[in-house]
Design a protein around this motif. Structure first.
Motif: not given
Length: 129
Positions: A34, A42-43, A47, A36
């Protein structure tokens, strides 16, 4: 966060055994990650982040601590590094180097210590990066 299963580096620079822009580290887990849980909000898409003292072992919280098993640097940061997540992996591609890195000519096994468990990289001993 699922249990850690492997960690590997990839040399994409001009010299094996020396951390450089474009080199990467991939963290593999026993199940889907996951994003996040790695970075709030965060997806998993690209980033930017700064990897500090990447070559000597640096806390990649909450991914944990990576000991590269060698002396690659004491003062290196990689700014504008790119982190992505897909399925059961998180990958960081090193960005712009700030500081000094050294070549480590000897093969060693990385040890990754995330919050869930500690693992040693799979495969034969090799130069990291």
């Amino acid at each position: 966060m699922p249990a850690a299963t492997d960690v590997q580096t990839q040399n994409s620079g001009s010299k094996a055994g020396k951390a450089e822009s474009g080199d990467s580290i991939t963290f593999t887990f026993a199940g889907a990650v996951d994003p996040a849980s790695v970075l709030a909000g965060w997806n998993g898409g690209a980033t930017l982040l700064t990897v500090r003292n990447a070559s000597t072992g640096a806390m990649l919280f909450p991914l944990g601590f990576v000991n590269l098993g060698g002396d690659y640097s004491h003062t290196a940061d990689f700014r504008f590094s790119v982190m992505t997540a897909s399925g059961n992996t998180v990958k960081i591609v090193f960005g712009t180097l700030s500081g000094l890195v050294k070549e480590n000519p000897t093969g060693a096994a990385m040890v990754w210590s995330p919050p869930t468990n500690t693992i040693t990289e799979s495969g034969p001993l090799d130069k990291e990066f």
